[in-house]
Design a protein around this motif. Structure first.
Motif, mmCIF file in Angstrom:
data_model
loop_
_atom_site.group_PDB
_atom_site.id
_atom_site.type_symbol
_atom_site.label_atom_id
_atom_site.label_comp_id
_atom_site.label_asym_id
_atom_site.label_seq_id
_atom_site.Cartn_x
_atom_site.Cartn_y
_atom_site.Cartn_z
ATOM 1 N N LEU A 1 1.152 -1.161 -0.057
ATOM 2 C CA LEU A 1 0.008 -0.206 -0.031
ATOM 3 C C LEU A 1 1.029 1.213 -0.301
ATOM 4 N N PHE A 2 1.671 1.181 0.615
ATOM 5 C CA PHE A 2 2.548 2.709 0.746
ATOM 6 C C PHE A 2 3.430 3.018 -0.782
ATOM 7 N N ALA A 3 3.868 1.925 -1.004
ATOM 8 C CA ALA A 3 4.673 1.949 -2.589
ATOM 9 C C ALA A 3 3.565 2.435 -3.508
ATOM 10 N N SER A 4 2.055 2.088 -3.187
ATOM 11 C CA SER A 4 1.129 2.189 -4.299
ATOM 12 C C SER A 4 0.727 4.241 -3.903
ATOM 13 N N TYR A 5 0.696 3.851 -2.719
ATOM 14 C CA TYR A 5 0.489 5.400 -1.925
ATOM 15 C C TYR A 5 1.485 6.606 -2.251
ATOM 16 N N SER A 6 2.722 6.505 -2.092
ATOM 17 C CA SER A 6 3.963 7.062 -2.743
ATOM 18 C C SER A 6 4.070 7.468 -4.029
ATOM 19 N N LYS A 7 4.125 6.599 -4.499
ATOM 20 C CA LYS A 7 4.249 7.308 -6.413
ATOM 21 C C LYS A 7 3.116 6.661 -6.806
ATOM 22 N N PRO A 8 3.221 7.463 -8.431
ATOM 23 C CA PRO A 8 2.749 5.896 -9.699
ATOM 24 C C PRO A 8 2.382 4.879 -9.626
ATOM 25 N N MET A 9 1.380 4.694 -10.756
ATOM 26 C CA MET A 9 1.534 3.501 -11.014
ATOM 27 C C MET A 9 2.571 3.011 -12.136
ATOM 28 N N LYS A 10 2.715 1.974 -12.517
ATOM 29 C CA LYS A 10 3.529 1.992 -14.194
ATOM 30 C C LYS A 10 2.135 1.499 -14.863
ATOM 31 N N GLU A 11 2.135 2.224 -15.990
ATOM 32 C CA GLU A 11 1.459 1.904 -16.884
ATOM 33 C C GLU A 11 1.383 0.855 -17.560
ATOM 34 N N ALA A 12 1.966 -0.379 -17.050
ATOM 35 C CA ALA A 12 2.187 -1.526 -17.496
ATOM 36 C C ALA A 12 1.417 -2.414 -16.592
ATOM 37 N N ASP A 13 2.088 -1.880 -15.597
ATOM 38 C CA ASP A 13 0.595 -2.506 -14.275
ATOM 39 C C ASP A 13 -0.504 -2.488 -13.971
ATOM 40 N N TYR A 14 -1.269 -1.042 -14.505
ATOM 41 C CA TYR A 14 -2.435 -0.720 -15.054
ATOM 42 C C TYR A 14 -2.989 -1.733 -15.945
ATOM 43 N N GLU A 15 -2.751 -1.496 -16.542
ATOM 44 C CA GLU A 15 -3.235 -2.713 -18.103
ATOM 45 C C GLU A 15 -3.440 -3.835 -17.653
ATOM 46 N N LYS A 16 -2.186 -4.392 -17.240
ATOM 47 C CA LYS A 16 -2.222 -6.065 -16.947
ATOM 48 C C LYS A 16 -3.034 -6.413 -15.097
ATOM 49 N N GLY A 17 -3.706 -5.496 -13.996
ATOM 50 C CA GLY A 17 -4.415 -5.097 -13.267
ATOM 51 C C GLY A 17 -5.809 -4.938 -13.933
ATOM 52 N N ILE A 18 -5.604 -4.216 -14.905
ATOM 53 C CA ILE A 18 -7.275 -4.617 -15.436
ATOM 54 C C ILE A 18 -7.771 -5.765 -15.867
ATOM 55 N N LEU A 19 -7.372 -6.754 -16.670
ATOM 56 C CA LEU A 19 -8.205 -7.741 -17.942
ATOM 57 C C LEU A 19 -8.984 -8.333 -16.815
ATOM 58 N N PRO A 20 -8.412 -8.917 -15.655
ATOM 59 C CA PRO A 20 -9.826 -9.665 -15.393
ATOM 60 C C PRO A 20 -11.201 -8.716 -14.849
ATOM 61 N N PHE A 21 -11.354 -7.934 -15.157
ATOM 62 C CA PHE A 21 -12.416 -7.075 -14.669
ATOM 63 C C PHE A 21 -13.455 -6.111 -15.698
ATOM 64 N N MET A 22 -12.043 -6.606 -16.944
ATOM 65 C CA MET A 22 -13.100 -5.693 -18.509
ATOM 66 C C MET A 22 -14.528 -5.847 -18.592
ATOM 67 N N GLU A 23 -14.918 -6.799 -17.750
ATOM 68 C CA GLU A 23 -16.529 -6.823 -18.395
ATOM 69 C C GLU A 23 -17.428 -6.234 -17.570
ATOM 70 N N TRP A 24 -16.578 -6.225 -16.667
ATOM 71 C CA TRP A 24 -17.724 -6.346 -15.432
ATOM 72 C C TRP A 24 -17.807 -4.320 -15.070
ATOM 73 N N PHE A 25 -17.146 -3.711 -15.777
ATOM 74 C CA PHE A 25 -16.822 -2.153 -15.346
ATOM 75 C C PHE A 25 -17.537 -1.239 -16.942
ATOM 76 N N ASP A 26 -18.963 -1.925 -17.490
ATOM 77 C CA ASP A 26 -18.777 -1.164 -18.823
ATOM 78 C C ASP A 26 -20.246 -0.821 -18.854
ATOM 79 N N LEU A 27 -20.821 0.602 -18.511
ATOM 80 C CA LEU A 27 -21.796 0.875 -18.499
ATOM 81 C C LEU A 27 -22.982 0.382 -19.635
ATOM 82 N N LEU A 28 -22.419 -0.100 -20.491
ATOM 83 C CA LEU A 28 -23.086 -0.362 -22.294
ATOM 84 C C LEU A 28 -22.994 -1.881 -22.082
ATOM 85 N N HIS A 29 -22.604 -2.297 -21.129
ATOM 86 C CA HIS A 29 -22.127 -3.720 -21.931
ATOM 87 C C HIS A 29 -23.390 -4.332 -22.230
ATOM 88 N N PRO A 30 -23.208 -5.373 -23.066
ATOM 89 C CA PRO A 30 -24.837 -5.980 -23.778
ATOM 90 C C PRO A 30 -25.125 -7.148 -22.421
#
Length: 512
Positions: free
Chosen positions: A68-97
């Motif tokens: 947590l301290f690491a995340s709070y202290s420094k911005p996240m790397k874009e590669a880590d962001y892209e990897k982190g969202i992959l399992p959740f992509m279908e669940w946060f779309d307002l218009l998902h069919p």
């Protein structure tokens, strides 16, 4: 538009030094910019903060304090962001069919109604914005803060996502007895930490997994962690879902109603569709953002809700102990939310705390809204050990108001406006009106007084601050009773009340 994903789209309204922009969650977390949320209403800003916190909590949950301290202290790397969202992509779309965010894909448009070309189950999206006028309703309570029903006629997807989340999490039902309220009941209060910028504020409110495992049962056994738009809540009264089986993601984004956004023939968002039906669950789910009465939570009685709500007749500061501190075992009353306990132990250890407190105040019926409240309280370092001083400060404010009650009583006694009927004292209509006026006037002025004290609070000199409240009480009495001094018949009663007020104000703090 075929999709609007909160993990990839630009939907977060922010500003810095007068520059306004709408940014993505990726940009927010992967850059150390001095953004602050910027919406037209303070309650919507707090809802946006809570929504982002909840997304980050489940998508990027830190394993432990170091993570947590690491995340709070420094911005996240874009590669880590892209990897982190992959399992959740279908669940946060307002218009998902299949899985539209916090909606029910099975809700279909019914036949057009007689008033126009909208479906019978269509509702203006203004109903999602708590307190906005509802075009499709004639109820006075639906127009709580506006004079007309056409204050807004369009919006953007990001704001709608915030409104859906706020309505389901912190609002009231979408239609009385035909619709359920959220896991915390109707209109609970919310407390969140505010840090120096938006990115740090997010991480200051995110709980690490190790802390959650030690303080909750959210990771025990086989929890249902599918969101309600993937696995619907139970709409069968005889088969309620157990709150103990609800996982973190499912609970943070609990949607008690069957709704779906309605996009018209012009591909414009014009409202939402609803299917009536009550969702049912039994027990209580320990939400990390709301103060809770631990005794009531453990008793598990449906008639006694354990979540703290804001009161119509008392200002926010009167409940400050419940926002900042935890009751001792066996003590009645609400204790601070998990997010505040976590901040004290981790990010906020030895630091100043700035706590945002917000919520709606119930009116006279289930769906009526009396007010909305939103306050920011800051206490300097060492606040963790200042419960006695804060308790004393609050007692000064409340005792001054009680002194006003005694003063009004003396005024009424002198005028014989308080009579004894069957061994019980009874106020006249005049006295009831005066009591209500003085209390309302005093508490209205007390908010600014309390904030002025908090800005310069010296816990070693708390007793000196009682003068702020005694002065407010004197000014309040004079303001309410000044018109009566011009009548010789009433002047004696006014003087009697003022004498009683002065005497009781002098007694404040004698037992501390």
């Amino acid at each position: 538009m075929t999709g609007f994903n909160l993990l990839t789209e630009e939907w977060i309204p922010v500003q810095k030094q007068g520059h306004f922009e709408t940014i993505s969650l990726k940009r927010l977390l992967c850059n150390d910019e001095e953004w602050q949320l910027c919406l037209s209403r303070d309650d919507m800003e707090m809802a946006a903060l809570q929504l982002i916190v909840c997304i980050v909590q489940v998508v990027f949950m830190p394993d432990d304090e170091d993570d947590l301290f690491a995340s709070y202290s420094k911005p996240m790397k874009e590669a880590d962001y892209e990897k982190g969202i992959l399992p959740f992509m279908e669940w946060f779309d307002l218009l998902h069919p299949e899985y539209p965010f916090m909606q029910c894909a099975d809700v279909k448009a019914k036949d057009e109604n007689s008033k126009g070309n909208t479906p019978k189950n269509w509702t203006s999206f203004q109903k999602l914005f708590v307190g906005l006028p509802e075009i499709t309703s004639d109820s006075p309570s639906s127009k709580a803060f506006f004079n007309t029903v056409d204050e807004i006629n369009n919006t953007w997807y990001g704001e709608v996502a915030i409104a859906i989340f706020q309505q389901a999490t912190n609002g009231f039902s979408l239609g009385g007895s035909k619709f359920a309220v959220g896991l915390k009941g109707s209109m609970p209060s919310t407390t969140l930490i505010q840090d120096s910028n938006l990115r740090k504020s997010i991480w200051a409110n995110v709980l690490n997994k190790e802390f959650l495992q030690q303080n909750t049962s959210l990771f025990d056994g086989n929890k249902n962690n599918n969101p309600t738009w993937v696995v619907l809540p139970s709409f069968d009264k005889n088969k309620p879902e157990s709150a103990q089986s609800i996982g973190l993601l499912r609970g943070l984004f609990w949607q008690p109603a069957k709704i779906k956004l309605f996009v018209d023939e012009k591909q414009q968002l014009s409202g939402f569709l609803t299917n009536p039906g009550m969702s049912y669950f039994e027990g209580f789910w320990k939400h990390p953002h709301t103060p809770i009465d631990e005794i009531a939570f453990k008793e598990n009685k449906s008639s006694k809700k354990p979540f703290l709500s804001l009161r119509r007749d008392y200002p926010v500061w009167t409940e400050m102990l419940s926002y900042f501190y935890t009751k001792n075992a066996g003590q009645e009353g609400a204790s601070r939310a998990l997010v505040v306990s976590h901040y004290e132990q981790v990010i906020g250890r030895g630091k100043t705390i700035n706590l945002v407190v917000g919520g709606y105040v119930k009116g006279g019926s289930q769906e009526s809204l009396a007010a909305r409240k939103h306050e920011l309280y800051g206490i300097s370092s060492g606040w963790e050990a200042q419960i006695a001083e804060m308790n004393m400060l609050i007692s000064y404010g409340l005792d001054a108001q009680k002194a006003l009650d005694y003063a009004v009583y003396s005024f009424g006694k002198e005028l014989n406006e308080i009579r004894t009927v069957r061994n019980r004292e009874q106020d006249s209509n005049l006295m009831k009106k005066l009591k209500e006026q003085t209390k309302k006037h005093y508490f209205a002025g007390s908010e600014s007084v309390f904030h002025s004290i908090m800005r310069k609070l010296d816990v070693n000199e708390v007793s000196n601050y009682k003068n702020h409240f005694t002065q407010l009480a004197m000014v309040t009495y004079d303001t309410i009773f000044l018109p009566y001094e011009h009548d010789p018949k009433l002047l004696k009663a006014v003087v009697a009340g003022r004498r009683t007020l002065t005497r009781n104000l002098m007694k404040i703090g004698e037992n501390n």
